[in-house]
Design an enzyme around this catalytic site. Structure first.
Site, PDB file in Angstrom:
ATOM      1  N   GLU A 177       0.886  -1.010   0.006  1.00  0.00           N
ATOM      2  CA  GLU A 177      -0.027   0.056   0.273  1.00  0.00           C
ATOM      3  C   GLU A 177       0.740   1.263  -0.006  1.00  0.00           C
ATOM      4  O   GLU A 177       0.375   2.388   0.548  1.00  0.00           O
ATOM      5  CB  GLU A 177      -1.020  -0.103   1.233  1.00  0.00           C
ATOM      6  CG  GLU A 177      -1.693  -1.321   1.520  1.00  0.00           C
ATOM      7  CD  GLU A 177      -3.076  -1.213   0.616  1.00  0.00           C
ATOM      8  OE1 GLU A 177      -3.335  -0.420   0.016  1.00  0.00           O
ATOM      9  OE2 GLU A 177      -3.822  -2.291   0.823  1.00  0.00           O
TER      10      GLU A 177
HETATM   11  C1  LIG Z   1       3.252  -9.799   0.026  1.00  0.00           C
HETATM   12  C2  LIG Z   1       2.921  -8.710  -0.810  1.00  0.00           C
HETATM   13  C3  LIG Z   1       1.775  -8.487  -1.440  1.00  0.00           C
HETATM   14  C4  LIG Z   1       1.588  -7.387  -2.196  1.00  0.00           C
HETATM   15  N1  LIG Z   1       0.610  -7.381  -2.760  1.00  0.00           N
HETATM   16  C5  LIG Z   1       0.055  -6.565  -4.030  1.00  0.00           C
HETATM   17  C6  LIG Z   1      -0.929  -6.510  -4.865  1.00  0.00           C
HETATM   18  O1  LIG Z   1      -2.024  -7.064  -4.435  1.00  0.00           O
HETATM   19  N2  LIG Z   1      -1.039  -5.555  -5.704  1.00  0.00           N
HETATM   20  C7  LIG Z   1       0.135  -4.984  -6.349  1.00  0.00           C
HETATM   21  O2  LIG Z   1      -0.177  -4.286  -7.232  1.00  0.00           O
HETATM   22  N3  LIG Z   1       1.017  -4.768  -5.741  1.00  0.00           N
HETATM   23  C8  LIG Z   1       1.426  -5.780  -4.605  1.00  0.00           C
HETATM   24  N4  LIG Z   1       2.597  -5.626  -3.829  1.00  0.00           N
HETATM   25  C9  LIG Z   1       3.692  -4.870  -4.285  1.00  0.00           C
HETATM   26  C10 LIG Z   1       3.839  -3.682  -3.275  1.00  0.00           C
HETATM   27  O3  LIG Z   1       2.677  -2.777  -3.345  1.00  0.00           O
HETATM   28  C11 LIG Z   1       5.425  -3.105  -3.602  1.00  0.00           C
HETATM   29  O4  LIG Z   1       6.361  -4.139  -3.161  1.00  0.00           O
HETATM   30  C12 LIG Z   1       5.563  -1.896  -2.860  1.00  0.00           C
HETATM   31  O5  LIG Z   1       4.851  -0.744  -3.515  1.00  0.00           O
HETATM   32  C13 LIG Z   1       7.089  -1.529  -3.357  1.00  0.00           C
HETATM   33  O6  LIG Z   1       7.384  -1.779  -4.361  1.00  0.00           O
HETATM   34  P1  LIG Z   1       8.893  -2.748  -4.742  1.00  0.00           P
HETATM   35  O7  LIG Z   1       8.873  -3.737  -3.816  1.00  0.00           O
HETATM   36  O8  LIG Z   1       9.256  -2.538  -6.278  1.00  0.00           O
HETATM   37  O9  LIG Z   1      10.017  -1.796  -4.082  1.00  0.00           O
HETATM   38  P2  LIG Z   1      10.952  -0.604  -4.597  1.00  0.00           P
HETATM   39  O10 LIG Z   1      10.003   0.350  -5.170  1.00  0.00           O
HETATM   40  O11 LIG Z   1      11.912  -0.931  -5.311  1.00  0.00           O
HETATM   41  O12 LIG Z   1      11.568   0.125  -3.288  1.00  0.00           O
HETATM   42  C14 LIG Z   1      12.497  -0.394  -2.748  1.00  0.00           C
HETATM   43  C15 LIG Z   1      13.160   0.640  -1.401  1.00  0.00           C
HETATM   44  O13 LIG Z   1      13.474   1.696  -2.070  1.00  0.00           O
HETATM   45  C16 LIG Z   1      12.299   2.889  -1.440  1.00  0.00           C
HETATM   46  N5  LIG Z   1      11.932   3.747  -2.602  1.00  0.00           N
HETATM   47  C17 LIG Z   1      11.454   3.545  -3.778  1.00  0.00           C
HETATM   48  N6  LIG Z   1      11.385   4.656  -4.518  1.00  0.00           N
HETATM   49  C18 LIG Z   1      11.552   5.669  -3.592  1.00  0.00           C
HETATM   50  C19 LIG Z   1      11.815   7.046  -3.812  1.00  0.00           C
HETATM   51  N7  LIG Z   1      11.404   7.780  -5.014  1.00  0.00           N
HETATM   52  N8  LIG Z   1      12.182   7.802  -2.767  1.00  0.00           N
HETATM   53  C20 LIG Z   1      12.748   7.250  -1.798  1.00  0.00           C
HETATM   54  N9  LIG Z   1      12.770   5.808  -1.543  1.00  0.00           N
HETATM   55  C21 LIG Z   1      12.374   5.134  -2.410  1.00  0.00           C
HETATM   56  C22 LIG Z   1      11.141   2.144  -1.006  1.00  0.00           C
HETATM   57  O14 LIG Z   1      10.876   2.769   0.092  1.00  0.00           O
HETATM   58  C23 LIG Z   1      11.829   0.775  -0.463  1.00  0.00           C
HETATM   59  O15 LIG Z   1      12.477   1.067   0.776  1.00  0.00           O
HETATM   60  C24 LIG Z   1       2.579  -6.732  -2.855  1.00  0.00           C
HETATM   61  C25 LIG Z   1       4.020  -6.867  -2.234  1.00  0.00           C
HETATM   62  C26 LIG Z   1       4.204  -7.859  -1.492  1.00  0.00           C
HETATM   63  C27 LIG Z   1       5.405  -8.138  -0.739  1.00  0.00           C
END
Ligand SMILES: Cc1cc2nc3c(=O)[nH]c(=O)nc-3n(C[C@H](O)[C@H](O)[C@H](O)COP(=O)(O)OP(=O)(O)OC[C@H]3O[C@@H](n4cnc5c(N)ncnc54)[C@H](O)[C@@H]3O)c2cc1C
Length: 601
Positions: free
Chosen positions: A409
């Site tokens: 979220e």
């Molecule tokens: C169990 C689980 C269920 C999920 N369910 C869903 C679902 O139903 N539908 C769906 O669409 N998604 C889902 N997700 C995805 C989830 O919303 C994403 O994992 C989340 O938004 C973070 O994206 P990412 O994993 O690519 O991390 P990244 O975006 O790569 O982030 C990695 C780190 O970098 C930081 N970061 C990224 N961008 C910035 C920035 N601009 N400035 C500072 N820091 C930054 C983040 O805060 C984080 O600490 C799920 C994830 C999990 C693990």
């Protein structure tokens, strides 16, 4: 266009610059009979269908999650917020929060399945769907005949959600789109019947939303279940679309509107996620407390040791603060929706605008409560000692399950930055006047401080003044930072994070105080002795966090005389005249819950 009535209720973010009277906040003690009945029936469901099967959820029994979701549908829990015209119960936002809260504490697996389905899996259609789309899909989703999933994230597009590479290409006859791409981390993917899919049409700046039925003969395939740290029986898979044909009438809202849909669905998801963490936090506190009351070392119950009492008191206090702030915001949203409807907006439009208005509070709550529940579970493990590290106690799974709430979220980093970013935007649009109050603080800093002896004889007189002063810290720090960096402020992330921590603590501490004050007025001070202690303890902790973050911010952007003046202001704004005796407060809170053998507020 804002109506006259709307102008009179606090807008999102205005808590920072306008005083809220305790009579104007909604608290868990204000639940009406219908809400209490709903709460009790959800608690009964949780105790019967979820808690006794924790081991099966931990053993990745995905079928059980699906089965219990159907049962929740039979009970009407999946359609609480869905209008009756589409097969739901048409209840208000507070009731939605109550269901979300009490159904979520058995296991994070069910909590996630429930949240993904009722929130981001269903809301995009109820909020943005056409009449035909709503008639076709929502009744099935509201009753649990079908389940929904939300497919936004991709391997290369996580936090940067609008950068997805999934494409939607219009067919030559203009009747359908072909979707191609890969989605990742999709909750409920294994058992859902439809996906809300976000894809890009041609070179559009923004993605577009589509309702895609899960027909495995239509170019849809699934990855294996992900091996996750926690929420073991929540189905999480990759979803691949290969020339998946979607009729044009399944586009949600308009072309390029997907990012807006995605963000608004997440606003609602965020506050509901906070609710979903609350009962877990309470349950963890109670279980840890009961263990501490039983366990003896050095011939003493460990709950009699100051070290353990301190943990128990802080755990209970954070639960109480989370409840206070969550229901304050939930009722603001409910009222705003009702006002918009009274002003002639459709339910759909009213709900959208109502939640959007409080997006700042939704982000604040998501961050605060997701971190509190994890800290609570961590302390729960510590109280259990070695047994806390064992799979045989519920603490281990609670700790692992809590961890996800800081990631999905919108990560907590993203939500922190959003909360301050949205507030600054609102100020620029003139929706919240930050400039005037920030200028007033700047003038105050230049003036001579008052040496009058304040009258703090009334309950919370000093605490209310402290909250007002914490607001000044935010205005001082954020105001000076905006002045210094202007639109470049976005590039100073560590400053934004610090400002956000100040904002979060103000909202949480103020909500806690207002709830308690309201209850003192109606139930009497004696009955609220411990709640008063919790409000004071929370505020004291908040002041320390504000001081730390304020100092760090000022040092980072101000130099010389300006730095000296701002630091002097900070010292003035975080100074108590009469410091509360924190040890006494913690002991009083701990003794009360020890005697009750449960979280009892
Ligand atoms: C169990 C689980 C269920 C999920 N369910 C869903 C679902 O139903 N539908 C769906 O669409 N998604 C889902 N997700 C995805 C989830 O919303 C994403 O994992 C989340 O938004 C973070 O994206 P990412 O994993 O690519 O991390 P990244 O975006 O790569 O982030 C990695 C780190 O970098 C930081 N970061 C990224 N961008 C910035 C920035 N601009 N400035 C500072 N820091 C930054 C983040 O805060 C984080 O600490 C799920 C994830 C999990 C693990």
């Amino acid at each position: 266009m804002e109506t006259q009535q709307e102008k009179e209720i606090l807008r999102g973010g205005q808590f920072l610059v306008k005083e809220t009277k305790c009579e104007d906040v909604f608290t868990p003690e204000d639940f009406n009979e219908e809400q209490k009945m709903m709460r009790d029936s959800v608690i009964e469901f949780n105790d019967r269908e979820i808690i006794p099967h924790r081991d099966r959820f931990e053993a990745k029994d995905y079928a059980l999650t699906e089965e219990v979701m159907h049962k929740a549908g039979d009970m009407g829990f999946l359609g609480v917020s869905v209008p009756e015209a589409y097969g739901g119960l048409g209840m208000g936002f507070v009731s939605t929060m109550i269901v979300c809260e009490y159904i979520s504490s058995g296991t994070g697996s069910f909590s996630t399945a429930f949240g993904a389905h009722t929130g981001i899996g269903t809301m995009p259609i109820t909020l943005y769907g056409t009449e035909e789309q709503k008639q076709k899909y929502v009744p099935k989703l509201a009753t649990g005949e079908w389940f929904g999933a939300y497919a936004l994230t991709e391997p290369e597009a996580g936090s940067d959600a609008n950068s997805g590479k999934t494409t939607a290409t219009l067919s030559a006859d203009g009747k359908s789109y072909k979707i191609n791409g890969q989605k990742m981390w999709i909750s409920n993917a294994g058992f859902c019947n439809l996906f809300i899919v976000f894809a890009r049409i041609e070179n559009d700046k923004n993605i577009t939303g589509f309702i895609v039925e899960k027909d495995l003969n239509n170019g849809i395939s699934l990855g294996e279940e992900e091996h996750k740290l926690g929420i073991h029986a929540s189905s999480t898979r990759q979803v691949f679309f290969s020339d998946t044909v979607v009729p044009v009438e399944n586009m949600l809202a308009g072309r390029g509107e997907g990012f807006k849909i995605a963000m608004n669905a997440l606003n609602i998801g965020r506050i509901k996620l906070a609710a979903a963490c609350l009962d877990s936090q309470r349950r963890i506190t109670t279980i840890a407390l009961q263990y501490a009351n039983e366990r003896k070392q050095f011939n003493t119950r460990i709950s009699d040791f100051g070290a353990i009492k301190s943990k128990l008191a802080e755990m209970a206090t954070n639960c109480y603060a989370g409840e206070s702030a969550s229901y304050r915001a939930a009722k603001n949203i409910e009222d705003r929706i009702a006002m918009r409807q009274a002003a002639g907006n459709s339910h759909q439009e009213a709900e959208l605008k109502g939640v959007e208005e409080y997006a700042i509070e939704c982000s604040i709550l998501k961050v605060a409560v997701s971190e509190d529940v994890q800290h609570c579970a961590d302390e729960g493990i510590q109280i259990f000692g070695g047994m806390g590290f064992s799979k045989d106690t519920p603490m281990e799974a609670a700790w692992r399950d809590a961890r996800i709430a800081r990631i999905y979220e919108g990560t907590n980093e993203i939500n922190r930055m959003l909360s301050v970013g949205m507030l600054v935007k609102k100020a620029m649009k003139g929706h919240v006047d930050l400039l005037g109050p920030a200028q007033a603080v700047a003038d105050e800093l230049m003036g001579i401080p008052s040496f009058d002896t304040p009258d703090y004889s009334e309950l919370f007189a000093e605490e209310k003044e402290m909250i007002a002063k914490l607001k000044k810290v935010f205005l001082m720090v954020a105001g000076s930072a905006v002045q210094k960096y202007g639109p470049e402020l976005d590039n100073h992330q560590q400053l934004l994070l610090a400002a956000s921590d100040i904002l979060i603590e103000i909202y949480m501490a103020e909500s806690t105080l207002l709830r308690t004050e309201k209850n003192v007025k109606r139930f009497g001070e004696k009955s609220q002795e411990i709640q008063i202690a919790m409000a004071k303890l929370y505020l004291y902790n908040a002041v320390s966090i504000v001081e730390k973050n304020g100092k760090e911010s000022i040092i980072s952007f101000a130099e010389g005389d300006e730095q000296r003046m701002l630091l002097m202001g900070l010292r003035r704004f975080v100074k108590y005249t009469n410091y509360p005796d924190i040890v006494d407060l913690r002991n009083a809170i701990a003794e009360k819950i020890k005697a009750e053998n449960k979280y009892c507020f």
